[in-house]
Scaffold this motif. Sequence first.
Motif, PDB file in Angstrom:
ATOM      1  N   LEU A   1       0.827  -1.201   0.000  1.00 19.46           N
ATOM      2  CA  LEU A   1       0.000   0.000   0.000  1.00 19.46           C
ATOM      3  C   LEU A   1       0.864   1.255   0.000  1.00 19.46           C
ATOM      4  CD1 LEU A   1      -2.913  -0.951   2.416  1.00 19.46           C
ATOM      5  CD2 LEU A   1      -3.087  -0.416  -0.022  1.00 19.46           C
ATOM      6  N   VAL A   2       1.962   1.223   0.753  1.00 17.24           N
ATOM      7  CA  VAL A   2       2.889   2.359   0.742  1.00 17.24           C
ATOM      8  C   VAL A   2       3.451   2.560  -0.660  1.00 17.24           C
ATOM      9  CG1 VAL A   2       5.113   3.217   1.569  1.00 17.24           C
ATOM     10  CG2 VAL A   2       3.487   2.221   3.184  1.00 17.24           C
ATOM     11  N   ILE A   3       3.889   1.471  -1.289  1.00 13.99           N
ATOM     12  CA  ILE A   3       4.473   1.563  -2.629  1.00 13.99           C
ATOM     13  C   ILE A   3       3.450   2.078  -3.635  1.00 13.99           C
ATOM     14  CG2 ILE A   3       5.396   0.188  -4.552  1.00 13.99           C
ATOM     15  CD1 ILE A   3       6.706  -1.616  -2.407  1.00 13.99           C
ATOM     16  N   LEU A   4       2.222   1.588  -3.550  1.00 10.64           N
ATOM     17  CA  LEU A   4       1.198   1.955  -4.521  1.00 10.64           C
ATOM     18  C   LEU A   4       0.649   3.359  -4.306  1.00 10.64           C
ATOM     19  CD1 LEU A   4      -0.786  -1.414  -4.659  1.00 10.64           C
ATOM     20  CD2 LEU A   4       0.754  -0.509  -6.406  1.00 10.64           C
ATOM     21  N   ARG A   5       0.696   3.870  -3.078  1.00 11.76           N
ATOM     22  CA  ARG A   5       0.069   5.156  -2.774  1.00 11.76           C
ATOM     23  C   ARG A   5       1.054   6.274  -2.492  1.00 11.76           C
ATOM     24  NH1 ARG A   5      -4.007   6.632  -4.507  1.00 11.76           N
ATOM     25  NH2 ARG A   5      -4.299   8.084  -2.788  1.00 11.76           N
ATOM     26  N   ALA A   6       2.324   5.965  -2.297  1.00  4.58           N
ATOM     27  CA  ALA A   6       3.295   7.012  -1.951  1.00  4.58           C
ATOM     28  C   ALA A   6       3.578   7.912  -3.139  1.00  4.58           C
ATOM     29  CB  ALA A   6       4.595   6.381  -1.469  1.00  4.58           C
ATOM     30  N   PRO A   7       3.768   9.209  -2.917  1.00  2.00           N
ATOM     31  CA  PRO A   7       4.241  10.086  -3.992  1.00  2.00           C
ATOM     32  C   PRO A   7       5.580   9.583  -4.515  1.00  2.00           C
ATOM     33  CG  PRO A   7       3.517  11.356  -2.089  1.00  2.00           C
ATOM     34  CD  PRO A   7       3.569   9.925  -1.649  1.00  2.00           C
ATOM     35  N   ALA A   8       5.779   9.654  -5.807  1.00  2.00           N
ATOM     36  CA  ALA A   8       6.974   9.068  -6.427  1.00  2.00           C
ATOM     37  C   ALA A   8       8.267   9.551  -5.789  1.00  2.00           C
ATOM     38  CB  ALA A   8       6.978   9.367  -7.924  1.00  2.00           C
ATOM     39  N   ALA A   9       8.335  10.819  -5.452  1.00  2.00           N
ATOM     40  CA  ALA A   9       9.569  11.381  -4.898  1.00  2.00           C
ATOM     41  C   ALA A   9       9.836  10.921  -3.468  1.00  2.00           C
ATOM     42  CB  ALA A   9       9.516  12.910  -4.944  1.00  2.00           C
ATOM     43  N   ARG A  10       8.841  10.327  -2.841  1.00  5.32           N
ATOM     44  CA  ARG A  10       8.985   9.935  -1.432  1.00  5.32           C
ATOM     45  C   ARG A  10       8.974   8.427  -1.212  1.00  5.32           C
ATOM     46  NH1 ARG A  10       4.628  14.106   1.345  1.00  5.32           N
ATOM     47  NH2 ARG A  10       5.420  16.041   0.396  1.00  5.32           N
TER      48      ARG A  10
ATOM     49  N   LEU B   1       1.933 -13.605   0.069  1.00  3.26           N
ATOM     50  CA  LEU B   1       1.102 -13.581  -1.131  1.00  3.26           C
ATOM     51  C   LEU B   1      -0.310 -13.098  -0.802  1.00  3.26           C
ATOM     52  CD1 LEU B   1       2.241 -16.930  -2.810  1.00  3.26           C
ATOM     53  CD2 LEU B   1       2.837 -14.608  -3.521  1.00  3.26           C
ATOM     54  N   VAL B   2      -0.829 -13.550   0.328  1.00  2.00           N
ATOM     55  CA  VAL B   2      -2.154 -13.089   0.766  1.00  2.00           C
ATOM     56  C   VAL B   2      -2.116 -11.584   1.034  1.00  2.00           C
ATOM     57  CG1 VAL B   2      -3.882 -13.219   2.605  1.00  2.00           C
ATOM     58  CG2 VAL B   2      -2.844 -15.316   1.717  1.00  2.00           C
ATOM     59  N   GLY B   3      -1.055 -11.123   1.689  1.00  2.00           N
ATOM     60  CA  GLY B   3      -0.913  -9.703   1.971  1.00  2.00           C
ATOM     61  C   GLY B   3      -0.853  -8.864   0.706  1.00  2.00           C
ATOM     62  N   ALA B   4      -0.142  -9.359  -0.298  1.00  2.00           N
ATOM     63  CA  ALA B   4      -0.031  -8.635  -1.565  1.00  2.00           C
ATOM     64  C   ALA B   4      -1.390  -8.539  -2.250  1.00  2.00           C
ATOM     65  CB  ALA B   4       0.977  -9.323  -2.478  1.00  2.00           C
ATOM     66  N   ALA B   5      -2.147  -9.643  -2.266  1.00  2.00           N
ATOM     67  CA  ALA B   5      -3.481  -9.637  -2.872  1.00  2.00           C
ATOM     68  C   ALA B   5      -4.402  -8.672  -2.126  1.00  2.00           C
ATOM     69  CB  ALA B   5      -4.064 -11.044  -2.869  1.00  2.00           C
ATOM     70  N   LEU B   6      -4.280  -8.652  -0.806  1.00  2.00           N
ATOM     71  CA  LEU B   6      -5.096  -7.741   0.001  1.00  2.00           C
ATOM     72  C   LEU B   6      -4.771  -6.288  -0.319  1.00  2.00           C
ATOM     73  CD1 LEU B   6      -7.150  -7.411   2.308  1.00  2.00           C
ATOM     74  CD2 LEU B   6      -5.229  -7.572   3.918  1.00  2.00           C
ATOM     75  N   ALA B   7      -3.488  -5.989  -0.497  1.00  2.00           N
ATOM     76  CA  ALA B   7      -3.077  -4.621  -0.825  1.00  2.00           C
ATOM     77  C   ALA B   7      -3.647  -4.186  -2.161  1.00  2.00           C
ATOM     78  CB  ALA B   7      -1.553  -4.524  -0.846  1.00  2.00           C
TER      79      ALA B   7
ATOM     80  N   VAL C   1      -9.854   0.254  -4.151  1.00  2.00           N
ATOM     81  CA  VAL C   1     -10.915   1.070  -3.557  1.00  2.00           C
ATOM     82  C   VAL C   1     -10.597   2.557  -3.720  1.00  2.00           C
ATOM     83  CG1 VAL C   1     -12.093   1.658  -1.394  1.00  2.00           C
ATOM     84  CG2 VAL C   1     -11.505  -0.723  -1.892  1.00  2.00           C
ATOM     85  N   PHE C   2      -9.288   2.871  -3.694  1.00  2.00           N
ATOM     86  CA  PHE C   2      -8.858   4.272  -3.792  1.00  2.00           C
ATOM     87  C   PHE C   2      -8.431   4.652  -5.208  1.00  2.00           C
ATOM     88  CE2 PHE C   2      -7.724   2.907   0.593  1.00  2.00           C
ATOM     89  CZ  PHE C   2      -8.658   3.689   1.263  1.00  2.00           C
ATOM     90  N   ALA C   3      -8.796   3.845  -6.184  1.00  2.00           N
ATOM     91  CA  ALA C   3      -8.411   4.125  -7.566  1.00  2.00           C
ATOM     92  C   ALA C   3      -8.870   5.528  -7.961  1.00  2.00           C
ATOM     93  CB  ALA C   3      -9.027   3.097  -8.506  1.00  2.00           C
ATOM     94  N   GLY C   4      -7.939   6.309  -8.494  1.00  2.00           N
ATOM     95  CA  GLY C   4      -8.258   7.662  -8.914  1.00  2.00           C
ATOM     96  C   GLY C   4      -8.087   8.710  -7.846  1.00  2.00           C
ATOM     97  N   ALA C   5      -7.922   8.282  -6.600  1.00  2.00           N
ATOM     98  CA  ALA C   5      -7.726   9.248  -5.518  1.00  2.00           C
ATOM     99  C   ALA C   5      -6.333   9.845  -5.621  1.00  2.00           C
ATOM    100  CB  ALA C   5      -7.900   8.564  -4.166  1.00  2.00           C
ATOM    101  N   PRO C   6      -6.186  11.141  -5.365  1.00  2.00           N
ATOM    102  CA  PRO C   6      -4.864  11.775  -5.489  1.00  2.00           C
ATOM    103  C   PRO C   6      -3.929  11.335  -4.388  1.00  2.00           C
ATOM    104  CG  PRO C   6      -6.432  13.318  -4.559  1.00  2.00           C
ATOM    105  CD  PRO C   6      -7.220  12.099  -4.951  1.00  2.00           C
ATOM    106  N   VAL C   7      -2.619  11.289  -4.688  1.00  2.00           N
ATOM    107  CA  VAL C   7      -1.628  11.076  -3.643  1.00  2.00           C
ATOM    108  C   VAL C   7      -1.348  12.416  -2.987  1.00  2.00           C
ATOM    109  CG1 VAL C   7      -0.605   9.086  -4.780  1.00  2.00           C
ATOM    110  CG2 VAL C   7       0.279  11.358  -5.271  1.00  2.00           C
ATOM    111  N   ALA C   8      -0.567  12.385  -1.934  1.00  3.03           N
ATOM    112  CA  ALA C   8      -0.410  13.568  -1.088  1.00  3.03           C
ATOM    113  C   ALA C   8       0.031  14.809  -1.856  1.00  3.03           C
ATOM    114  CB  ALA C   8       0.577  13.271   0.036  1.00  3.03           C
TER     115      ALA C   8
END
Length: 226
Positions: free
Chosen positions: A137-146, A198-204, A210-217
């Motif tokens: 979730l951090v990797i997928l939602r973090a701003p690229a520079a951070r 693997l379960v954790g990755a699928a959950l992420a 759910v947050f598809a399209g939501a802006p990052v910070a």
Amino acid sequence: MSIPQKLFSEFLGTALLLAIVIGSGIMGERLAGANEAIALVVNTLSTIGGLYILIEVFGPISGAHFNPVVSAVMAYRGLLPRASLPAYVVAQLAGAVVGAWIAHAMFDVSILQLSMKVRSGTGQWFAEVVATAGLLLVILRAPAARVAAMVAAYIGSAYFFTASTSFANPAAAVGRMFTESFAGIAPASVPGFVGAQLVGAALAVAISSVFAGAPVATEIEPKPNV
């Protein structure tokens, strides 16, 4: 970057990551004696710094995945060619084992080892689900520079808030299987950890959708001063 360059980046980055994790564990044990709390602090601080630097250095080359579940999620989302996924995973697994050997060579211990440290049970498996889901979730939602800073900070935190000390990485589990040191994991414990990851990755992936399209910070417009 060519495919060979990317694969070598993943191999070398994963090898250095495991050398950092295992080597700092050995150093922590030697400095702390029987005090596992101090050894874990040494291990954690070294991993935070090393992981941040490795992501910054290798990120522009291969994405700095160093982790099969990260590569799998990137392939699923179209950010890594699916045909490249098997080669990425092989490079990461090979790098993890070599990283263990590098750590052993630095500390003048037997190169070839096999861990006897059992890490098992519902709590540890659930901890790996949580740790891996959080990492993705951090990797997928973090701003690229951070990304580098946020991933390193999350892993450092998860070393302490998870019962498993946050492997969150099948390659790390495989590499740490080959060290009879503070960071080791017995071979019989690895399948449970990998399954939980693997379960954790699928959950992420499910949560992220759910947050598809939501802006990052950094994409959120600041509120005007009142």
